[in-house]
Design a protein around this motif. Structure first.
Motif, PDB file in Angstrom:
ATOM      1  N   ALA A  82       0.885  -1.295   0.133  1.00 57.52           N
ATOM      2  CA  ALA A  82       0.069  -0.103  -0.055  1.00 57.52           C
ATOM      3  C   ALA A  82       0.931   1.226   0.143  1.00 57.52           C
ATOM      4  CB  ALA A  82      -0.821  -0.014   1.183  1.00 57.52           C
ATOM      5  N   THR A  83       0.282   2.261  -0.606  1.00 58.60           N
ATOM      6  CA  THR A  83       1.149   3.414  -0.717  1.00 58.60           C
ATOM      7  C   THR A  83       0.281   4.856  -0.733  1.00 58.60           C
ATOM      8  OG1 THR A  83       0.801   3.777  -3.102  1.00 58.60           O
ATOM      9  CG2 THR A  83       2.767   2.683  -2.605  1.00 58.60           C
ATOM     10  N   SER A  84       0.726   5.934  -0.192  1.00 52.16           N
ATOM     11  CA  SER A  84       0.011   6.877   0.144  1.00 52.16           C
ATOM     12  C   SER A  84      -0.216   7.851  -1.125  1.00 52.16           C
ATOM     13  CB  SER A  84       0.704   7.858   1.181  1.00 52.16           C
ATOM     14  OG  SER A  84       2.086   8.259   0.747  1.00 52.16           O
ATOM     15  N   ASP A  85      -1.026   8.793  -1.143  1.00 50.79           N
ATOM     16  CA  ASP A  85      -1.398   9.440  -2.519  1.00 50.79           C
ATOM     17  C   ASP A  85      -1.182  10.993  -1.988  1.00 50.79           C
ATOM     18  OD1 ASP A  85      -1.691   7.336  -4.093  1.00 50.79           O
ATOM     19  OD2 ASP A  85      -3.629   7.186  -3.602  1.00 50.79           O
ATOM     20  N   LEU A  97       0.098  13.318  -7.722  1.00 45.43           N
ATOM     21  CA  LEU A  97       1.730  13.405  -7.856  1.00 45.43           C
ATOM     22  C   LEU A  97       1.993  11.789  -8.024  1.00 45.43           C
ATOM     23  CD1 LEU A  97       2.768  16.124  -5.557  1.00 45.43           C
ATOM     24  CD2 LEU A  97       2.190  16.318  -7.942  1.00 45.43           C
ATOM     25  N   LYS A  98       2.476  11.487  -9.473  1.00 44.22           N
ATOM     26  CA  LYS A  98       3.020   9.952  -9.647  1.00 44.22           C
ATOM     27  C   LYS A  98       4.563  10.184  -8.860  1.00 44.22           C
ATOM     28  CE  LYS A  98       3.383   6.904 -13.290  1.00 44.22           C
ATOM     29  NZ  LYS A  98       3.489   6.716 -14.825  1.00 44.22           N
ATOM     30  N   TYR A  99       4.352   8.591  -8.019  1.00 46.43           N
ATOM     31  CA  TYR A  99       5.817   8.463  -7.439  1.00 46.43           C
ATOM     32  C   TYR A  99       5.733   9.036  -6.126  1.00 46.43           C
ATOM     33  CZ  TYR A  99       6.641   6.335 -11.974  1.00 46.43           C
ATOM     34  OH  TYR A  99       6.551   5.694 -13.026  1.00 46.43           O
ATOM     35  N   ALA A 100       4.801   9.697  -5.829  1.00 41.43           N
ATOM     36  CA  ALA A 100       4.953  10.352  -4.229  1.00 41.43           C
ATOM     37  C   ALA A 100       5.120   9.411  -2.920  1.00 41.43           C
ATOM     38  CB  ALA A 100       3.905  11.647  -4.285  1.00 41.43           C
ATOM     39  N   GLY A 101       4.058   8.412  -3.144  1.00 40.82           N
ATOM     40  CA  GLY A 101       4.153   7.624  -1.960  1.00 40.82           C
ATOM     41  C   GLY A 101       5.122   6.637  -1.820  1.00 40.82           C
ATOM     42  N   SER A 102       5.251   6.034  -0.668  1.00 38.18           N
ATOM     43  CA  SER A 102       6.232   4.786  -0.355  1.00 38.18           C
ATOM     44  C   SER A 102       5.530   3.897   0.118  1.00 38.18           C
ATOM     45  CB  SER A 102       7.356   5.411   0.536  1.00 38.18           C
ATOM     46  OG  SER A 102       8.265   6.242   0.117  1.00 38.18           O
ATOM     47  N   ASP A 103       6.081   2.451   0.243  1.00 48.04           N
ATOM     48  CA  ASP A 103       5.448   1.302   0.749  1.00 48.04           C
ATOM     49  C   ASP A 103       4.976   1.557   2.238  1.00 48.04           C
ATOM     50  OD1 ASP A 103       7.648   1.187   1.887  1.00 48.04           O
ATOM     51  OD2 ASP A 103       8.383  -0.767   1.468  1.00 48.04           O
ATOM     52  N   PHE A 104       4.030   0.776   2.567  1.00 46.18           N
ATOM     53  CA  PHE A 104       3.568   0.805   4.053  1.00 46.18           C
ATOM     54  C   PHE A 104       2.727   1.933   3.947  1.00 46.18           C
ATOM     55  CE2 PHE A 104       7.176  -2.133   4.748  1.00 46.18           C
ATOM     56  CZ  PHE A 104       6.556  -3.169   4.814  1.00 46.18           C
ATOM     57  N   GLY A 105       2.040   2.500   3.013  1.00 47.10           N
ATOM     58  CA  GLY A 105       1.250   3.548   3.194  1.00 47.10           C
ATOM     59  C   GLY A 105       1.976   4.943   3.673  1.00 47.10           C
ATOM     60  N   ARG A 106       3.375   4.911   3.495  1.00 48.02           N
ATOM     61  CA  ARG A 106       4.035   6.084   4.032  1.00 48.02           C
ATOM     62  C   ARG A 106       4.055   7.310   3.125  1.00 48.02           C
ATOM     63  NH1 ARG A 106       9.618   4.317   5.249  1.00 48.02           N
ATOM     64  NH2 ARG A 106       9.232   3.153   3.042  1.00 48.02           N
ATOM     65  N   LEU A 107       4.412   8.598   3.561  1.00 43.41           N
ATOM     66  CA  LEU A 107       4.885   9.572   2.711  1.00 43.41           C
ATOM     67  C   LEU A 107       6.299   9.825   3.114  1.00 43.41           C
ATOM     68  CD1 LEU A 107       4.608  11.820   0.451  1.00 43.41           C
ATOM     69  CD2 LEU A 107       3.769  13.257   2.217  1.00 43.41           C
ATOM     70  N   VAL A 108       7.289   9.914   2.387  1.00 46.81           N
ATOM     71  CA  VAL A 108       8.654  10.243   2.977  1.00 46.81           C
ATOM     72  C   VAL A 108       8.900  11.586   1.949  1.00 46.81           C
ATOM     73  CG1 VAL A 108      11.118   9.643   3.039  1.00 46.81           C
ATOM     74  CG2 VAL A 108       9.246   7.899   3.458  1.00 46.81           C
TER      75      VAL A 108
END
Length: 214
Positions: A82-85, A97-108
């Motif tokens: 799961a990724t964040s949006d 924004l494409k490629y903004a989210g990271s795995d485990f639903g995070r935003l870095v």
């Protein structure tokens, strides 16, 4: 003495003129910014009403420097895939924004620097972290890609080229110094309730979060 006095008077008049101009135009600029922010928040509000509260949460973040926050949508269940949006308001519309989210639903991301780190673990391969810089219209620029490969052989890559572990760590520290990273997890964000959605426009500041150091 008369010339000096006249010179001082001229300086005083100039200062007063500048103050008057600031008084005239600064409020107009503030009103315009507030109007754009309200339009963006209203658009976010409409987006949230269409989401399923069983699967999503939300928050507001400052990805860039302007006064309009961006909309962060996170999954309730922070499973690996799961990724964040992240959505921005541009040209009167929402843009994801494409490629903004990271795995485990995070935003870095790097706060107010328009930079995100798309970070994740690939089973059977290793860790990958790609830095992107975004413009307000959603266009992205890939800054640097880091790969820490674990299988079948341990090695390190930057932008697809093999490097030493020392070089890898040094370059990672350099980019993190330039773009200090924060991370936001799903449990940091807000429940998708009717009250929260209704209060988004009026009390938007209460939904703004920055995250913790990455």
């Amino acid at each position: 003495m008369e010339k000096i006095k006249t010179s001082k008077q001229r300086i005083l008049v100039a200062i007063l003129t500048l103050c008057m101009l600031f008084t005239l135009f600064a409020p107009a600029a503030n009103v315009n910014a507030a109007s754009k922010r309200t339009k963006a928040l209203t658009a976010y509000q409409k987006k949230l009403t269409r989401l399923d509260s069983r699967y999503n949460k939300f928050a507001l973040i400052y990805l860039d420097k302007d006064s309009i926050p961006e909309l962060l949508i996170t999954p309730k269940e922070t499973v690996h895939i799961a990724t964040s949006d992240v959505y921005v308001y541009t040209g009167g519309k929402l843009k994801k924004l494409k490629y903004a989210g990271s795995d485990f639903g995070r935003l870095v991301y790097s706060r107010k620097k328009s930079v995100v780190c798309n970070s994740g673990w690939i089973n059977g391969y290793g860790a990958v972290a790609t830095f992107y810089r975004f413009k307000k219209n959603g266009k992205k620029t890939k800054l640097k890609k880091f790969e820490e490969i674990a299988n079948p052989t341990a090695l390190f890559k930057i932008n697809g080229k093999k490097v030493s572990k020392q070089k890898y760590n040094a370059e990672m520290k350099k980019i993190e110094k330039k773009y200090p990273l924060k991370q936001i997890w799903s449990f940091d964000t807000f429940e998708l309730t009717t009250d929260n959605i209704n209060n988004l426009v009026k009390n938007y500041k209460s939904f703004i979060i920055t995250g913790k150091k990455f």
